[in-house]
Design a protein around this motif. Structure first.
Motif, PDB file in Angstrom:
ATOM      1  N   GLU A 254       0.819  -1.223   0.000  1.00 33.18           N
ATOM      2  CA  GLU A 254       0.000   0.000   0.000  1.00 33.18           C
ATOM      3  C   GLU A 254       0.853   1.275   0.000  1.00 33.18           C
ATOM      4  OE1 GLU A 254      -3.192  -0.353   2.792  1.00 33.18           O
ATOM      5  OE2 GLU A 254      -4.275   1.350   1.951  1.00 33.18           O
ATOM      6  N   HIS A 255       2.025   1.233   0.663  1.00 31.76           N
ATOM      7  CA  HIS A 255       2.844   2.457   0.700  1.00 31.76           C
ATOM      8  C   HIS A 255       3.484   2.751  -0.652  1.00 31.76           C
ATOM      9  CE1 HIS A 255       5.937  -0.616   1.227  1.00 31.76           C
ATOM     10  NE2 HIS A 255       6.859   0.292   0.983  1.00 31.76           N
ATOM     11  N   LYS A 256       3.442   1.774  -1.563  1.00 32.42           N
ATOM     12  CA  LYS A 256       4.004   2.025  -2.897  1.00 32.42           C
ATOM     13  C   LYS A 256       2.917   2.389  -3.903  1.00 32.42           C
ATOM     14  CE  LYS A 256       8.409  -0.141  -2.595  1.00 32.42           C
ATOM     15  NZ  LYS A 256       9.486  -0.730  -3.384  1.00 32.42           N
ATOM     16  N   ILE A 257       1.711   2.613  -3.413  1.00 34.83           N
ATOM     17  CA  ILE A 257       0.634   3.065  -4.298  1.00 34.83           C
ATOM     18  C   ILE A 257       0.244   4.482  -3.877  1.00 34.83           C
ATOM     19  CG2 ILE A 257      -1.714   2.644  -5.118  1.00 34.83           C
ATOM     20  CD1 ILE A 257      -1.345  -0.287  -4.568  1.00 34.83           C
ATOM     21  N   HIS A 258       0.248   5.377  -4.830  1.00 33.49           N
ATOM     22  CA  HIS A 258      -0.101   6.774  -4.556  1.00 33.49           C
ATOM     23  C   HIS A 258      -1.366   7.095  -5.348  1.00 33.49           C
ATOM     24  CE1 HIS A 258       4.036   6.710  -3.207  1.00 33.49           C
ATOM     25  NE2 HIS A 258       4.379   6.308  -4.423  1.00 33.49           N
ATOM     26  N   VAL A 259      -2.453   7.344  -4.637  1.00 38.56           N
ATOM     27  CA  VAL A 259      -3.703   7.669  -5.330  1.00 38.56           C
ATOM     28  C   VAL A 259      -3.987   9.153  -5.141  1.00 38.56           C
ATOM     29  CG1 VAL A 259      -6.198   7.261  -5.412  1.00 38.56           C
ATOM     30  CG2 VAL A 259      -4.626   5.336  -5.115  1.00 38.56           C
ATOM     31  N   ILE A 260      -4.236   9.811  -6.253  1.00 37.53           N
ATOM     32  CA  ILE A 260      -4.468  11.258  -6.195  1.00 37.53           C
ATOM     33  C   ILE A 260      -5.764  11.583  -6.924  1.00 37.53           C
ATOM     34  CG2 ILE A 260      -3.572  13.542  -6.849  1.00 37.53           C
ATOM     35  CD1 ILE A 260      -0.743  12.110  -6.854  1.00 37.53           C
ATOM     36  N   ALA A 261      -6.699  12.160  -6.199  1.00 38.86           N
ATOM     37  CA  ALA A 261      -7.926  12.643  -6.834  1.00 38.86           C
ATOM     38  C   ALA A 261      -7.794  14.157  -6.954  1.00 38.86           C
ATOM     39  CB  ALA A 261      -9.141  12.268  -5.997  1.00 38.86           C
ATOM     40  N   PRO A 262      -7.564  14.664  -8.158  1.00 35.89           N
ATOM     41  CA  PRO A 262      -7.447  16.126  -8.306  1.00 35.89           C
ATOM     42  C   PRO A 262      -8.843  16.758  -8.299  1.00 35.89           C
ATOM     43  CG  PRO A 262      -7.051  15.035 -10.412  1.00 35.89           C
ATOM     44  CD  PRO A 262      -7.402  13.959  -9.417  1.00 35.89           C
ATOM     45  N   ASP A 263      -9.030  17.910  -8.921  1.00 29.94           N
ATOM     46  CA  ASP A 263     -10.375  18.492  -8.976  1.00 29.94           C
ATOM     47  C   ASP A 263     -11.312  17.523  -9.679  1.00 29.94           C
ATOM     48  OD1 ASP A 263      -9.771  20.851  -7.662  1.00 29.94           O
ATOM     49  OD2 ASP A 263      -9.062  21.822  -9.502  1.00 29.94           O
ATOM     50  N   ILE A 264     -12.524  17.433  -9.176  1.00 29.32           N
ATOM     51  CA  ILE A 264     -13.506  16.504  -9.749  1.00 29.32           C
ATOM     52  C   ILE A 264     -14.738  17.302 -10.165  1.00 29.32           C
ATOM     53  CG2 ILE A 264     -15.001  14.528  -9.262  1.00 29.32           C
ATOM     54  CD1 ILE A 264     -12.936  13.413  -7.420  1.00 29.32           C
ATOM     55  N   GLY A 265     -15.197  17.019 -11.379  1.00 25.57           N
ATOM     56  CA  GLY A 265     -16.344  17.758 -11.925  1.00 25.57           C
ATOM     57  C   GLY A 265     -17.658  17.056 -11.651  1.00 25.57           C
ATOM     58  N   GLY A 266     -18.001  16.903 -10.378  1.00 27.47           N
ATOM     59  CA  GLY A 266     -19.269  16.254  -9.996  1.00 27.47           C
ATOM     60  C   GLY A 266     -19.097  14.763  -9.850  1.00 27.47           C
ATOM     61  N   GLY A 267     -19.730  14.211  -8.845  1.00 23.74           N
ATOM     62  CA  GLY A 267     -19.644  12.764  -8.613  1.00 23.74           C
ATOM     63  C   GLY A 267     -21.025  12.158  -8.472  1.00 23.74           C
ATOM     64  N   PHE A 268     -21.787  12.658  -7.486  1.00 20.36           N
ATOM     65  CA  PHE A 268     -23.171  12.215  -7.247  1.00 20.36           C
ATOM     66  C   PHE A 268     -23.275  10.707  -7.081  1.00 20.36           C
ATOM     67  CE2 PHE A 268     -23.202  15.849 -10.299  1.00 20.36           C
ATOM     68  CZ  PHE A 268     -23.457  16.839  -9.356  1.00 20.36           C
ATOM     69  N   GLY A 269     -22.228  10.077  -6.569  1.00 25.59           N
ATOM     70  CA  GLY A 269     -22.246   8.626  -6.368  1.00 25.59           C
ATOM     71  C   GLY A 269     -21.636   7.849  -7.510  1.00 25.59           C
ATOM     72  N   ASN A 270     -21.487   8.468  -8.674  1.00 21.79           N
ATOM     73  CA  ASN A 270     -20.965   7.767  -9.852  1.00 21.79           C
ATOM     74  C   ASN A 270     -19.488   7.405  -9.711  1.00 21.79           C
ATOM     75  OD1 ASN A 270     -20.785   8.518 -13.434  1.00 21.79           O
ATOM     76  ND2 ASN A 270     -21.232   6.601 -12.411  1.00 21.79           N
ATOM     77  N   LYS A 271     -18.762   8.105  -8.808  1.00 16.90           N
ATOM     78  CA  LYS A 271     -17.314   7.943  -8.755  1.00 16.90           C
ATOM     79  C   LYS A 271     -16.846   7.283  -7.454  1.00 16.90           C
ATOM     80  CE  LYS A 271     -16.781  11.695 -12.081  1.00 16.90           C
ATOM     81  NZ  LYS A 271     -16.634  13.138 -12.282  1.00 16.90           N
ATOM     82  N   VAL A 272     -17.752   6.478  -6.870  1.00 19.24           N
ATOM     83  CA  VAL A 272     -17.390   5.758  -5.647  1.00 19.24           C
ATOM     84  C   VAL A 272     -16.737   4.427  -5.976  1.00 19.24           C
ATOM     85  CG1 VAL A 272     -18.299   4.637  -3.562  1.00 19.24           C
ATOM     86  CG2 VAL A 272     -19.214   6.850  -4.275  1.00 19.24           C
ATOM     87  N   GLY A 273     -17.299   3.708  -6.913  1.00 21.35           N
ATOM     88  CA  GLY A 273     -16.889   2.324  -7.181  1.00 21.35           C
ATOM     89  C   GLY A 273     -15.609   2.213  -7.990  1.00 21.35           C
ATOM     90  N   ALA A 274     -15.184   0.946  -8.184  1.00 18.88           N
ATOM     91  CA  ALA A 274     -14.036   0.668  -9.061  1.00 18.88           C
ATOM     92  C   ALA A 274     -14.588   0.114 -10.369  1.00 18.88           C
ATOM     93  CB  ALA A 274     -13.114  -0.335  -8.396  1.00 18.88           C
TER      94      ALA A 274
END
Ligand code: CDP
Length: 806
Positions: A254-274
Motif C-alpha cells: 500500500e505504501h508504494k501506491i499513490h492515489v491522487i484525486a485532483p479536482d472533480i467535476g461532480g460525482g453524485f455517487g458515480n465515482k465511488v466504485g471501481a
C-alpha cells in the motif's frame, strides 16, 4: 485619540467562521478555467486506452481477434480477459460481495460491456483500432424485465454462479436471484393489516436513472518499474479505499501506491466504485511501463458506468379511519443488472431502505427486498442520496398521498397527524433506526404558512370545477413532501466497505506565523469543502478562514478516510475537523497560560484567543500562541501545534425537510409548468448558509430532472435508450424552475458542532414533491398513481387514459 482595537464583533467577522456566507474559495480557479482535472494531466510517453464494447445485451463471445488492430501503427497492445487471467484480474470483487467481469470472459451480460482494451499512442488511434478488433458473438435470449427474472424459464445470466445457492447476503432462490433482505416484525405487521380499518396497496416504481456528472469517470495510471511504485490519478470520491483495494488486488504494498484525486467535476455517487477502466489502465501501465490514460465518453458513462434506483416497491399502509397509521409493509424488487455492484455499506444489500417509515410514527413495519440479475449495466449507486434513501422517501411519500386520497383527508394534515413528536426523540423506528433529533410539526407549519397552503387548495378546487365545466384545459397539482434523511455513514460497528470501517479523519497543522494547512479523508467533487472546512476550523481555533488551506484527495498526505458520498462529509469528516481543532485549542490554552503566567483554569476562550477570566485586557491571540508553540513552548511541553482526529460517529444524523411544489398542467400537451417550488431544510447547525442554498438548488435541479424526464430505458433486446444527452434529460437554465429556500435549525445532539448533512436532502425530498404534484393534479379525475418519469408524453398519455381529452 482613535482606539483602533477591533471590537469583539469585528474580530468575529474577520474569522469568516461558521454561519458566515463566505464566498467559495475554490471558485476563483474554477471560474477562471484553472481547475486541475484528470484529463488535464499530461505525462511523458503517456498512452491512451479505450474499450471494444459489446453491441449485444446477452451473448456468448466465441472469438476475439486483435491481429488487424495490432498492425495499425501506433497501437501498442490489446488486452482481453485471457491476458487479465494471467494477473488474476479477469474478474474483480464488487462492493456488494459479488464478482464482476473486468473484460468479457466468454460472454457479455449487457450492451456496451467492456470486451477488450486497446492501448495506443493517442486516443484517435485507439478509437480506430477498436473498429479493427474482430469479435464473434452468439446471441442469447435477453432478460430485461425484472418481474420475469425469476420465472422458471428465465434465461440463465450468470453461469459462473451455477449451483451456488448462497450469495453474499444469504440464500439465493433462483439462478437470477441475488438476495432477499428482510427487516421488521412480519407477524405483527400482518396482524396490523388484518385488523386495519383502512389500507392501501400500490406498486410504486422508481425508474432506472444515472448520476451523469459533467466530467465522466477517468484515470491515469503510471507504474515506475524502477521503484516499483504505482501512481493513479483518478476521479475518485473515495481515494483511500481505491488505494487499499488496488493494493489487495495487485499485491503492490500500500505504501508504494499513490492515489491522487485532483479536482472533480461532480460525482453524485458515480465515482465511488471501481470500474474496469481503472483496472485496465493499471494493468496496461504495468505491462507497457508507460503511463496510461483512460477517459470514458458520455455514452460509455451513461450506458455502462453504474446506474441508480430501479426499485419496484409494492407499498401497503394500514391505518385507522381517523388517519392514524398502524403499519407499513413494503416489498421491493430490485433490478441490479448483470452483476451486483451496488455501492452500499457491505452489510446493507438494500442500503438504508429501512428508513422507509419516513417521518411517521409507525408502531410496526416490515420491509423485504429481493435483488435480481437482468441484462442491464451493473451499479445501483447512491445518486445524490444516502444509499437508497431516495427510493425509501419516494415510496413512503407517495404512499402517504395515496392513503390521504383514500381517506378523503388533506395530505398535509395526514402527515401532521402521524409525525414523530418532538418529545419522542431520540426515536426508535419500527425498522431499527434511532433518529437523533427533529421538530417536524414546526417545520411543516412554517412551510404551509409561507406557501399559503390552504388558499392554494381553495384555488385548486375552483380550478377543478372550472375544468369540469370546460372553462380551462389546465389542471393544478400541489405536491407535498416531508422527508427524513439518514446521513453520515457511519458508526463503524454497522457500516464498512469491503471490511474497511466507515470513520473519517482530519489533520490540522498551525504554522509558526499563525496560518494553517489542513487535510481530510473526505474529497470534494464541487461541494465546497475548501471553503466550509476552513470555516469550522476558524470558529474552533480563532484563525481567519482566509489563512487556512484545505487539501483533500492525496493519499500520501491526507489521513486515511472513507471519502465523500451520501452526505457523510459534514457528519463524519466535519466532526473530525472540530475535534482535531479542539485538541489544538487545548494545547494552545497551556501555552497561553505559560505566556500570561497564570493557571490554565484562569483562562477563557474568546473568539480568537485566550483571556484571563475577569481581566479581558490580559490576553494572547492564537497568532501569538502559534509563534510561542514553536519558539517558546512551556517547559515539559513538546514544541509545535498540530493535531489529527479520527472520528467514528456514534450514530448517523437525520436531516429533514418540508417541500411543496405547485404545478400547472396543460392536459392537451402534457406540459407541466412549475409555478412554485418551496424547500424548507433542517440540517442542524449551518456552516455556510450560501453553500447550503447552492447544494439545495443543485439537488432540486437533479430531482426535477429525475421526476420529470430523466431515465435510462431499454428495449426488449436490451438496447439502452437514453445514453446521450440528446435523450437523457439534463435540465438547462431554460427548464429549471425558480427555487425558494428556507430553513429551521434542530442541531444533532451527538455531533460536536450539531451539524447534519444536507447535500442529498433536496434530491431525496424533491422527487416525491414533483411526483406528488403530478399525481395530485390528476387525482380528481380518478387516478391513484401515475409512474415516473413525468415527461410531457407520459403526462399526455395519462390525461388521455383518464378521459381528460374528452
Ligand atoms: O458529503 P457531502 O460533502 O456531499 O455533503 P454534506 O456533508 O451535506 O456537505 C455539502 C456542503 O454543504 C459542504 O460544503 C458542507 O460543509 C455544507 N454544509 C453546511 O454548510 N452546513 C451543514 N449543516 C451541512 C453541510
Amino acid at each position: 485619540m482613535n482606539d483602533m482595537t477591533p471590537t469583539r464583533e469585528q474580530r468575529e467577522a474577520a474569522l469568516e467562521g461558521m454561519g458566515c456566507k463566505r464566498k467559495r474559495v475554490e471558485d476563483i480557479r474554477f471560474t477562471q478555467g484553472k481547475g486541475n482535472y484528470v484529463d488535464d494531466l499530461k505525462l511523458n510517453g503517456m498512452l491512451f486506452g479505450d474499450f471494444v464494447r459489446s453491441p449485444y445485451a446477452h451473448a456468448k463471445v466465441t472469438r476475439i481477434d486483435a491481429s488487424k488492430a495490432l498492425e495499425l501503427p501506433g497501437v501498442v497492445a490489446v488486452l482481453t480477459a485471457e491476458d487479465l487471467k494471467g494477473v488474476n484480474l479477469a474478474w474483480m470483487p464488487t462492493l456488494a460481495g459479488d464478482v464482476q467481469m473486468v473484460l468479457a470472459d466468454g460472454k457479455v451480460l449487457y450492451q456496451n460491456q467492456e470486451v477488450a482494451f486497446v492501448i495506443a499512442e493517442n486516443r484517435y488511434i485507439a478509437d480506430d483500432a477498436i473498429q479493427l478488433v474482430e469479435v464473434d458473438y452468439e446471441e442469447l435470449p435477453v432478460l430485461v424485465d425484472p418481474f420475469k427474472a425469476m420465472d422458471a424459464d428465465a434465461p440463465v445470466l450468470r453461469e459462473d454462479l451455477a449451483g451456488k445457492t448462497e450469495g453474499a447476503h444469504g440464500p439465493r432462490n433462483h439462478h437470477n436471484h441475488i438476495f432477499n433482505w428482510s427487516v421488521g416484525d412480519r407477524e405483527e405487521t400482518d396482524r396490523a393489516f388484518a385488523e386495519a380499518e383502512v389500507s392501501i396497496k400500490e406498486m410504486i416504481s422508481y425508474h432506472r436513472t444515472h448520476p451523469s456528472p459533467l466530467e465522466t469517470c477517468q484515470c491515469v495510471a503510471s507504474m515506475d518499474k524502477v521503484s516499483g511504485e504505482l501512481t493513479v490519478w483518478g476521479t475518485f470520491q473515495a481515494p483511500h479505499v481505491i488505494r487499499t483495494v488496488a493494493s489487495l488486488l495487485s499485491t503492490i504494498p500500500e505504501h508504494k501506491i499513490h492515489v491522487i484525486a485532483p479536482d472533480i467535476g461532480g460525482g453524485f455517487g458515480n465515482k465511488v466504485g471501481a470500474y474496469p477502466g481503472y483496472i485496465c489502465a493499471i494493468v496496461a501501465t504495468i505491462v507497457t511501463g508507460q503511463p496510461v490514460k483512460w477517459v470514458e465518453d458520455r455514452m460509455e458513462n451513461l450506458s455502462t458506468t453504474s446506474f441508480a434506483r430501479d426499485y419496484h416497491m409494492t407499498t401497503e399502509i394500514a391505518a385507522k379511519k381517523d388517519g392514524t397509521v398502524t403499519s407499513l409493509r413494503v416489498h421491493v424488487l430490485a433490478d441490479h443488472g448483470g452483476f451486483d455492484a451496488c455501492a452500499d455499506p457491505s452489510k446493507w444489500p438494500a442500503g438504508f431502505m429501512n428508513i422507509v417509515t419516513g417521518s411517521y410514527d409507525f408502531p410496526t413495519a416490515h420491509l423485504s427486498v429481493d435483488g435480481v440479475y437482468t441484462n442491464k449495466a451493473p451499479g445501483g449507486v447512491a445518486y445524490r442520496c444516502s444509499f437508497r434513501v431516495t427510493e425509501a422517501a419516494y415510496c413512503i411519500e407517495r404512499g402517504m398521498d395515496i392513503l390521504a386520497k383514500k381517506l378523503g383527508m388533506d395530505p398535509a394534515d395526514l402527515r401532521m397527524k402521524n409525525f414523530i413528536r418532538p418529545e419522542q426523540f431520540p426515536y426508535h423506528s419500527a425498522l431499527g433506526w434511532e433518529y437523533d433529533s427533529g421538530d417536524y410539526h414546526t417545520a411543516m407549519q412554517k412551510a404551509m404558512d409561507t406557501i399559503g397552503y390552504r388558499s392554494l387548495r381553495e384555488e385548486q378546487k375552483a380550478r377543478q370545477e372550472a375544468f369540469k365545466r370546460g372553462e380551462t384545459r389546465e389542471i393544478m397539482g400541489i405536491g407535498v413532501c416531508f422527508f427524513t434523511e439518514i446521513v453520515g455513514a457511519g458508526p463503524s460497528k454497522n457500516c464498512d466497505i469491503l471490511g474497511v470501517a466507515m470513520f473519517d479523519s482530519a489533520e490540522i497543522r498551525v504554522h509558526p506565523t499563525g496560518s494553517v494547512i489542513s487535510r481530510m479523508g473526505s474529497k470534494s467533487q464541487g461541494q465546497g469543502h475548501e471553503t466550509t472546512w476552513a470555516q469550522i476550523i476558524a470558529t474552533e481555533i480563532g484563525i481567519p478562514a482566509a489563512d487556512i488551506m484545505v487539501e483533500e484527495g492525496n493519499t500520501d498526505t491526507a489521513p486515511y478516510g472513507l471519502g465523500t458520498y451520501g452526505s457523510r462529509s459534514t457528519p463524519v469528516a466535519g466532526a473530525a475537523i472540530a475535534l482535531a481543532a479542539r485538541k489544538i485549542r487545548n494545547k494552545a490554552q497551556m501555552i497561553a497560560a505559560h505566556m500570561l503566567e497564570v493557571s490554565e483554569y484562569d483562562l477563557e476562550w474568546d473568539v480568537d484567543g485566550f483571556q484571563v477570566k475577569g481581566n479581558p485586557g490580559l490576553r494572547k491571540s492564537m497568532k501569538e500562541i502559534a509563534w510561542a508553540a514553536y519558539n517558546a513552548p512551556p517547559p515539559n511541553l513538546e514544541p509545535g501545534l498540530e493535531a489529527v482526529s479520527y472520528y467514528d460517529p456514534p450514530n448517523m444524523t437525520y436531516p429533514f425537510g418540508a417541500y411543496f411544489c405547485v404545478m400547472d398542467i396543460d392536459v392537451d400537451t402534457g406540459v407541466a409548468k412549475i409555478r412554485r417550488f418551496y424547500a424548507l431544510d433542517d440540517c442542524g447547525t449551518r456552516i455556510n448558509p450560501m453553500i447550503i442554498e447552492g447544494q439545495v438548488h443543485g439537488g432540486l435541479t437533479e430531482a426535477f430532472a429525475i421526476a420529470m424526464g430523466q431515465e435510462i430505458r431499454y428495449d426488449e433486446m436490451g438496447n439502452v435508450l437514453g445514453a446521450s444527452f440528446m435523450d437523457f434529460f439534463i435540465p438547462t437554465a431554460v427548464e429549471t424552475p425558480h427555487w425558494e429556500t428556507d430553513h429551521t435549525v434542530t442541531p444533532s445532539p451527538h455531533h460536536p458542532i450539531g451539524a447534519k448533512g444536507v447535500g442529498e436532502s433536496p434530491n431525496v425530498g424533491g422527487v416525491p414533491a414533483f411526483s406528488n404534484a403530478v399525481n395530485d393534479a390528476f387525482g380528481f379525475l380518478g387516478s391513484t398513481h401515475i409512474q415516473m418519469p413525468h415527461d410531457a408524453w407520459r403526462i399526455w398519455k395519462a390525461a388521455k387514459e383518464l378521459g381528460a381529452h374528452g
